[in-house]
Design an enzyme around this catalytic site. Structure first.
Site, PDB file in Angstrom:
ATOM      1  N   HIS A   1       0.866  -1.189   0.000  1.00 24.59           N
ATOM      2  CA  HIS A   1       0.000   0.000   0.000  1.00 24.59           C
ATOM      3  C   HIS A   1       0.901   1.237   0.000  1.00 24.59           C
ATOM      4  CE1 HIS A   1      -3.827   2.059   1.807  1.00 24.59           C
ATOM      5  NE2 HIS A   1      -3.117   2.919   1.091  1.00 24.59           N
TER       6      HIS A   1
ATOM      7  N   HIS B   1       1.342   4.811  -2.399  1.00 24.48           N
ATOM      8  CA  HIS B   1       0.990   5.674  -3.542  1.00 24.48           C
ATOM      9  C   HIS B   1       2.280   6.309  -4.018  1.00 24.48           C
ATOM     10  CE1 HIS B   1      -3.359   5.493  -2.468  1.00 24.48           C
ATOM     11  NE2 HIS B   1      -2.858   5.304  -1.260  1.00 24.48           N
TER      12      HIS B   1
ATOM     13  N   HIS C   1      -9.625   1.102  -1.264  1.00 28.16           N
ATOM     14  CA  HIS C   1      -9.572   1.716   0.056  1.00 28.16           C
ATOM     15  C   HIS C   1     -10.992   1.654   0.630  1.00 28.16           C
ATOM     16  CE1 HIS C   1      -5.757   3.229  -1.308  1.00 28.16           C
ATOM     17  NE2 HIS C   1      -5.591   4.067  -0.309  1.00 28.16           N
TER      18      HIS C   1
ATOM     19  N   GLU D   1     -11.344   3.475   5.937  1.00 27.58           N
ATOM     20  CA  GLU D   1     -10.283   4.343   6.472  1.00 27.58           C
ATOM     21  C   GLU D   1     -10.993   5.423   7.298  1.00 27.58           C
ATOM     22  OE1 GLU D   1      -8.158   6.588   3.471  1.00 27.58           O
ATOM     23  OE2 GLU D   1      -6.543   7.165   4.857  1.00 27.58           O
TER      24      GLU D   1
ATOM     25  N   ASP E   1       1.777   3.957   2.865  1.00 30.83           N
ATOM     26  CA  ASP E   1       0.753   4.817   2.251  1.00 30.83           C
ATOM     27  C   ASP E   1       1.384   5.975   1.458  1.00 30.83           C
ATOM     28  OD1 ASP E   1      -1.853   5.370   1.586  1.00 30.83           O
ATOM     29  OD2 ASP E   1      -2.477   6.080   3.545  1.00 30.83           O
ATOM     30  N   ASP E   2       1.703   7.072   2.148  1.00 28.51           N
ATOM     31  CA  ASP E   2       2.296   8.253   1.500  1.00 28.51           C
ATOM     32  C   ASP E   2       3.465   8.723   2.362  1.00 28.51           C
ATOM     33  OD1 ASP E   2       0.092   8.853  -0.619  1.00 28.51           O
ATOM     34  OD2 ASP E   2      -1.008   8.571   1.260  1.00 28.51           O
TER      35      ASP E   2
HETATM   36  N1  HPA Z   1      -6.592   7.466   1.331  1.00 26.29           N
HETATM   37  C1  HPA Z   1      -7.282   7.732   0.225  1.00 26.29           C
HETATM   38  N2  HPA Z   1      -6.706   8.186  -0.874  1.00 26.29           N
HETATM   39  C2  HPA Z   1      -5.389   8.370  -0.873  1.00 26.29           C
HETATM   40  C3  HPA Z   1      -4.629   8.089   0.232  1.00 26.29           C
HETATM   41  C4  HPA Z   1      -5.271   7.618   1.400  1.00 26.29           C
HETATM   42  O1  HPA Z   1      -4.671   7.342   2.466  1.00 26.29           O
HETATM   43  N3  HPA Z   1      -3.344   8.380  -0.104  1.00 26.29           N
HETATM   44  C5  HPA Z   1      -3.353   8.782  -1.393  1.00 26.29           C
HETATM   45  N4  HPA Z   1      -4.589   8.780  -1.863  1.00 26.29           N
HETATM   46 ZN    ZN Z   2      -3.750   4.797   0.522  1.00 27.80          ZN
END
Ligand code: HPA
Ligand code: ZN
Length: 349
Positions: A32, A34, A212, A215, A293-294
């Site tokens: 996971h 991006h 996703h 969350e 994630d990021d």
């Molecule tokens: N959630 C949803 N969209 C996203 C995320 C996330 O954590 N990171 C990049 N796009």
């Molecule tokens: Zn994500």
């Protein structure tokens, strides 16, 4: 008393040191990530300069201040702004290689990365430019860093389903490079069911699906992702901990979750990492994995995510081994490839 305290401090210090060593050296997969979220601020400035783009931020300090988020949307606004410096195939190539370099330093052996084509095609960057840069980065990165990879193309859920259809059309000539489609961006108000038809078409084209869900959204979104989008993994899925039935179903069908603890902390999905459901999920038999994630926006790559969680939830060595094995088992590698990677984990523990 004082001596006792020192004794226990030493024990805790040794325990943490052992866990941290294990986290660093254990081979693992990241499922996971991006790729646009791996854009570090120094690279953002360099690309802005290279492409003659005026950024909202003047200094790294200003950027760091802007990275204080109260929710997913506040983050997404900044993340899409940052992605605006990515223009040429070379930019996407450089971004991908920079991530793989970090990944190798953290003993990642396999990655399955998301990219958001609509973030770029909306700015008139051709689909081909984006995917060719990323794909070439992954191919060269595999030679240079010995990391295998897959690409997941994510649809932006705040856009309409017909936009996703246009994107899939553009993607089909490059289908051989794409393993799965995903669903990301603003979750609330954009349930998985909104994308029923495009996911059906993607499946008919031979692509796997992930989404996703849970969350910020409710457990029902997880159920929709399973039943309507036919996903092979749930990205995040935190909300499942609040619903016995959903939890039971996920365990029964061995559905992997790709958790992202530091993301959850930065986006206030959890108030404190001590409240993170990862350990409860692990103990209940859910197939959970840890991911970043990021990482450029959330303050850490995969090992920082493992370490922060280990510290907050008192994870033990067996938990770390399970998480690493889960990351391989939950991947889209073949059974033989998985066996080989699991063998590498067994060899160091
Ligand atoms: N959630 C949803 N969209 C996203 C995320 C996330 O954590 N990171 C990049 N796009
Ligand atoms: Zn994500």
């Amino acid at each position: 008393m004082i001596e006792n305290k020192n004794y226990y401090d030493t024990i805790i210090f040794m325990r943490n040191k052992n866990i941290h060593n294990l986290i660093e050296k254990i081979p693992k997969a990241e499922l996971h990530l991006h790729i646009e979220g791996s854009l570090e601020s120094d690279m953002m400035f360099n690309l802005a300069k290279r492409n003659k783009i005026q950024l909202k931020f003047k200094t790294i300090d200003e950027i760091k201040k802007a990275y204080e988020f109260n929710n997913l949307q506040e983050f997404l606004d900044i993340y899409y702004e940052g992605a605006g410096v990515l223009i040429t195939e070379e930019d996407f190539y450089d971004l991908t290689l920079a991530y793989l370099k970090r990944a190798q330093e953290q003993n990642i052996v396999h990655v399955e990365i998301f990219f958001d084509p609509q973030t770029h095609t909306k700015r008139a960057i051709p689909f081909k430019t984006v995917i060719t840069g990323i794909r070439n980065g992954l191919v060269d990165g595999e030679k240079k860093y010995k990391i295998s990879s897959k690409i997941i193309m994510s649809f932006l859920r705040h856009l309409e389903e017909r936009d996703a259809f246009e994107t899939l059309e553009e993607a089909l000539p490059f289908k051989e490079w794409i393993t799965a489609v995903g669903l990301d961006s603003s979750e609330m108000g954009h349930p998985p069911s909104k994308f029923k038809s495009i996911f059906e078409k993607s499946l008919r084209e031979g692509l796997l699906t992930v989404a996703h869900a849970g969350e910020e959204g409710p457990p029902e979104y997880i159920t929709e992702a399973l039943n309507i989008l036919k996903v092979s993994r749930i990205d995040h899925g935190n909300a499942s901990i609040n619903d016995e039935e959903v939890l039971k179903e996920l365990i029964k069908i061995k559905m992997p979750l790709t958790l992202c603890p530091l993301s959850n902390l930065k986006l206030k999905v959890v108030k404190d990492l001590k409240d993170h459901p990862a350990k409860r999920m692990l103990d209940s038999g859910l197939l959970v994995t840890i991911n970043s994630d990021d990482p450029a926006y959330f303050g850490g790559y995969i090992n920082e995510n493992y370490t922060a969680l280990a510290n907050s939830l008192n994870l033990i060595e067996e938990d770390i081994i399970t998480l690493a094995e889960n990351s391989i088992n939950a991947s889209f590698l073949t059974a033989a490839e998985k066996r080989a990677y699991i063998g590498r984990i067994k060899a160091i523990v």
